[in-house]
Design a protein around this motif. Structure first.
Motif, PDB file in Angstrom:
ATOM      1  N   ALA A   1       8.487  26.579 -36.652  1.00 27.13           N
ATOM      2  CA  ALA A   1       8.606  27.864 -35.957  1.00 27.13           C
ATOM      3  C   ALA A   1       8.479  29.027 -36.939  1.00 27.13           C
ATOM      4  O   ALA A   1       7.753  30.004 -36.686  1.00 27.13           O
ATOM      5  CB  ALA A   1       9.935  27.933 -35.210  1.00 27.13           C
TER       6      ALA A   1
ATOM      7  N   HIS B   1       4.935  29.891 -38.128  1.00 31.47           N
ATOM      8  CA  HIS B   1       4.161  30.659 -37.152  1.00 31.47           C
ATOM      9  C   HIS B   1       4.641  32.108 -37.085  1.00 31.47           C
ATOM     10  O   HIS B   1       3.837  33.039 -37.004  1.00 31.47           O
ATOM     11  CB  HIS B   1       4.251  30.001 -35.782  1.00 31.47           C
ATOM     12  CG  HIS B   1       3.490  28.715 -35.671  1.00 31.47           C
ATOM     13  ND1 HIS B   1       3.953  27.521 -36.173  1.00 31.47           N
ATOM     14  CD2 HIS B   1       2.277  28.440 -35.121  1.00 31.47           C
ATOM     15  CE1 HIS B   1       3.072  26.568 -35.935  1.00 31.47           C
ATOM     16  NE2 HIS B   1       2.044  27.099 -35.294  1.00 31.47           N
TER      17      HIS B   1
ATOM     18  N   PRO C   1       7.833  24.018 -31.077  1.00 33.19           N
ATOM     19  CA  PRO C   1       6.846  24.852 -31.781  1.00 33.19           C
ATOM     20  C   PRO C   1       5.427  24.290 -31.754  1.00 33.19           C
ATOM     21  O   PRO C   1       4.480  25.016 -32.063  1.00 33.19           O
ATOM     22  CB  PRO C   1       7.398  24.934 -33.202  1.00 33.19           C
ATOM     23  CG  PRO C   1       8.335  23.771 -33.335  1.00 33.19           C
ATOM     24  CD  PRO C   1       8.907  23.551 -31.966  1.00 33.19           C
TER      25      PRO C   1
ATOM     26  N   TRP D   1       3.095  26.514 -29.651  1.00 29.16           N
ATOM     27  CA  TRP D   1       3.080  27.931 -30.008  1.00 29.16           C
ATOM     28  C   TRP D   1       1.967  28.644 -29.226  1.00 29.16           C
ATOM     29  O   TRP D   1       0.870  28.111 -29.067  1.00 29.16           O
ATOM     30  CB  TRP D   1       2.853  28.100 -31.502  1.00 29.16           C
ATOM     31  CG  TRP D   1       3.353  29.420 -31.993  1.00 29.16           C
ATOM     32  CD1 TRP D   1       2.643  30.577 -32.165  1.00 29.16           C
ATOM     33  CD2 TRP D   1       4.703  29.722 -32.367  1.00 29.16           C
ATOM     34  NE1 TRP D   1       3.467  31.582 -32.615  1.00 29.16           N
ATOM     35  CE2 TRP D   1       4.734  31.083 -32.752  1.00 29.16           C
ATOM     36  CE3 TRP D   1       5.884  28.980 -32.411  1.00 29.16           C
ATOM     37  CZ2 TRP D   1       5.909  31.716 -33.179  1.00 29.16           C
ATOM     38  CZ3 TRP D   1       7.048  29.600 -32.827  1.00 29.16           C
ATOM     39  CH2 TRP D   1       7.042  30.954 -33.207  1.00 29.16           C
TER      40      TRP D   1
ATOM     41  N   TYR E   1       8.701  28.087 -26.987  1.00 30.42           N
ATOM     42  CA  TYR E   1       7.904  27.660 -28.134  1.00 30.42           C
ATOM     43  C   TYR E   1       8.742  27.619 -29.410  1.00 30.42           C
ATOM     44  O   TYR E   1       8.296  27.045 -30.408  1.00 30.42           O
ATOM     45  CB  TYR E   1       6.661  28.545 -28.311  1.00 30.42           C
ATOM     46  CG  TYR E   1       6.911  30.028 -28.373  1.00 30.42           C
ATOM     47  CD1 TYR E   1       7.261  30.641 -29.557  1.00 30.42           C
ATOM     48  CD2 TYR E   1       6.792  30.816 -27.235  1.00 30.42           C
ATOM     49  CE1 TYR E   1       7.477  32.002 -29.630  1.00 30.42           C
ATOM     50  CE2 TYR E   1       7.013  32.190 -27.296  1.00 30.42           C
ATOM     51  CZ  TYR E   1       7.355  32.773 -28.489  1.00 30.42           C
ATOM     52  OH  TYR E   1       7.588  34.127 -28.547  1.00 30.42           O
TER      53      TYR E   1
ATOM     54  N   ALA F   1      -3.592  29.059 -31.855  1.00 26.41           N
ATOM     55  CA  ALA F   1      -2.145  28.807 -31.914  1.00 26.41           C
ATOM     56  C   ALA F   1      -1.677  28.416 -33.307  1.00 26.41           C
ATOM     57  O   ALA F   1      -0.639  28.901 -33.780  1.00 26.41           O
ATOM     58  CB  ALA F   1      -1.767  27.730 -30.903  1.00 26.41           C
ATOM     59  N   HIS F   2      -2.421  27.543 -33.989  1.00 23.39           N
ATOM     60  CA  HIS F   2      -1.997  27.042 -35.305  1.00 23.39           C
ATOM     61  C   HIS F   2      -2.959  27.448 -36.416  1.00 23.39           C
ATOM     62  O   HIS F   2      -2.963  26.837 -37.487  1.00 23.39           O
ATOM     63  CB  HIS F   2      -1.869  25.520 -35.247  1.00 23.39           C
ATOM     64  CG  HIS F   2      -1.025  25.025 -34.117  1.00 23.39           C
ATOM     65  ND1 HIS F   2       0.289  25.395 -33.946  1.00 23.39           N
ATOM     66  CD2 HIS F   2      -1.324  24.205 -33.066  1.00 23.39           C
ATOM     67  CE1 HIS F   2       0.768  24.823 -32.862  1.00 23.39           C
ATOM     68  NE2 HIS F   2      -0.184  24.103 -32.300  1.00 23.39           N
TER      69      HIS F   2
END
Length: 355
Positions: free
Chosen positions: A189, A192, A264, A267, A260, A274-275
């Motif tokens: 988490a 991000h 996570p 996300w 999220y 997203a990643h």
């Protein structure tokens, strides 16, 4: 590059076949060394029983360094005006400043744990790589509901970036964030959040040790065919469905399906976003762990969809956190050595090929 066995999802169920040596040890030794019960009423007593064990473990790790590593308690402020304790490990060589930093976040299902749990690897990393290591604490459930733990560690991460000189580090030379189990969830988490909020200096590496990444309630249809370890290992030793249910009840997250921070893996941002932009990531994954497949799926997504450098060490037939619970198993000596090499790979910013 030749595909490694774990990269083929068809092999994942085989990883959950119990290790025969572990079965012999379990039959002879009985209960795991760190005993706990899957009910919230036992949490406080379990914490009290574990605390001296891990404090002795941390003191022994420093003692084995023969004076080459120092240990200092520091307090890191929180947004509510309180503070969380952290352990700072540094080389004792008369030099200060300009070192990379490795941050460790302990596990324990968000309900147990203390920073001393990460002391062994922290001290070893300081000795091997002449870095600085910092082991964080955070407030625990059920007294402090989710996402208090993540909030506390996010406050700590921002404080670190503003106090690098005080810690004797140069984050541009290495800023690695690592976590075990629930700590791995927090790390994912935070990585991000740090990317989204453009934390500077940026993180340069992530260490995810048996991480919690995707709750059953949050599994999406495209993830479901590969998400089988929660069911396969529902009755595994050390961590199983009963404990996962207890941790979830203790944390009491607001939205199991959509949070999220709790999952996570999901996300927001959508495919390709997203990643994106995350640093090289090192995984340690256990085959007899209910959390196995969420880690394997996440690694697969990072590697194949985002071209993120990854490194994986996997332990077939062995349960979550088997090292402190079954210390006589042969892999319990290999595991910390693998972890130390993985930290070294991250400090080199994942420049080697994915392995």
């Amino acid at each position: 590059m030749v595909q490694l066995a774990y990269q083929d999802p068809a092999t994942w169920l085989e990883l959950g076949q119990p290790d025969p040596i572990l079965e012999e040890i379990a039959q002879g030794a009985g209960k795991p060394q760190l005993e706990k019960r899957p009910d919230i009423s036992s949490v406080v007593a379990t914490r009290a029983a574990w605390a001296p064990v891990f404090k002795d473990f941390a003191e022994a790790a420093v003692a084995r360094s023969n004076g080459s590593v120092t240990s200092t308690d520091i307090d890191i402020p929180r947004r509510d005006g309180g503070s969380c304790r952290a352990l700072l490990y540094k080389p004792e060589d008369g030099k200060d400043g300009g070192r990379p930093l490795v941050v460790f976040i302990h596990g324990g299902g968000f309900v147990y744990g203390l920073p001393e749990m990460e002391a062994g690897l922290a001290v070893a990393a300081v000795q091997e790589y002449q870095c600085v290591a910092l082991c964080l604490s955070y407030r625990l459930a059920p007294e402090h509901k989710f996402p208090t733990a993540t909030d506390d560690c996010w406050d700590a991460l921002k404080w670190i970036t503003q106090n690098a000189a005080r810690l004797g580090v140069d984050l541009s030379k290495g800023f690695v964030l690592g976590g075990t189990s629930a700590g791995g969830s927090i790390v994912t988490a935070l990585s991000h959040l740090a990317r989204d909020e453009k934390v500077y200096p940026p993180l340069t590496g992530l260490y995810l040790n048996v991480p919690l990444l995707l709750a059953p309630e949050a599994v999406r249809p495209e993830q479901q065919p590969l998400y089988r370890s929660r069911e396969q290992n529902a009755y595994a030793p050390v961590l199983n469905k009963a404990f996962m249910d207890m941790y979830t009840a203790a944390c009491d997250p607001d939205d199991l399906q959509n949070s999220y921070l709790w999952s996570p893996f999901n996300w927001p941002g959508g495919p390709g976003k997203a990643h994106a932009g995350l640093p090289p990531t090192y995984f340690q994954i256990c085959g007899l762990d209910p959390l196995r497949d969420e880690a394997l799926i996440y690694e697969r997504v990072l590697r194949t969809e985002y071209k993120t450098p990854t490194r994986v060490d996997i332990y077939p037939g062995l349960p979550h956190m088997f090292v402190p619970n079954f210390p006589t198993h042969p892999s319990s000596k290999k595991y910390p050595k693998d972890a130390l090499r993985g930290i070294g790979w991250l400090l080199n910013k994942g420049e080697q090929d994915t392995v």
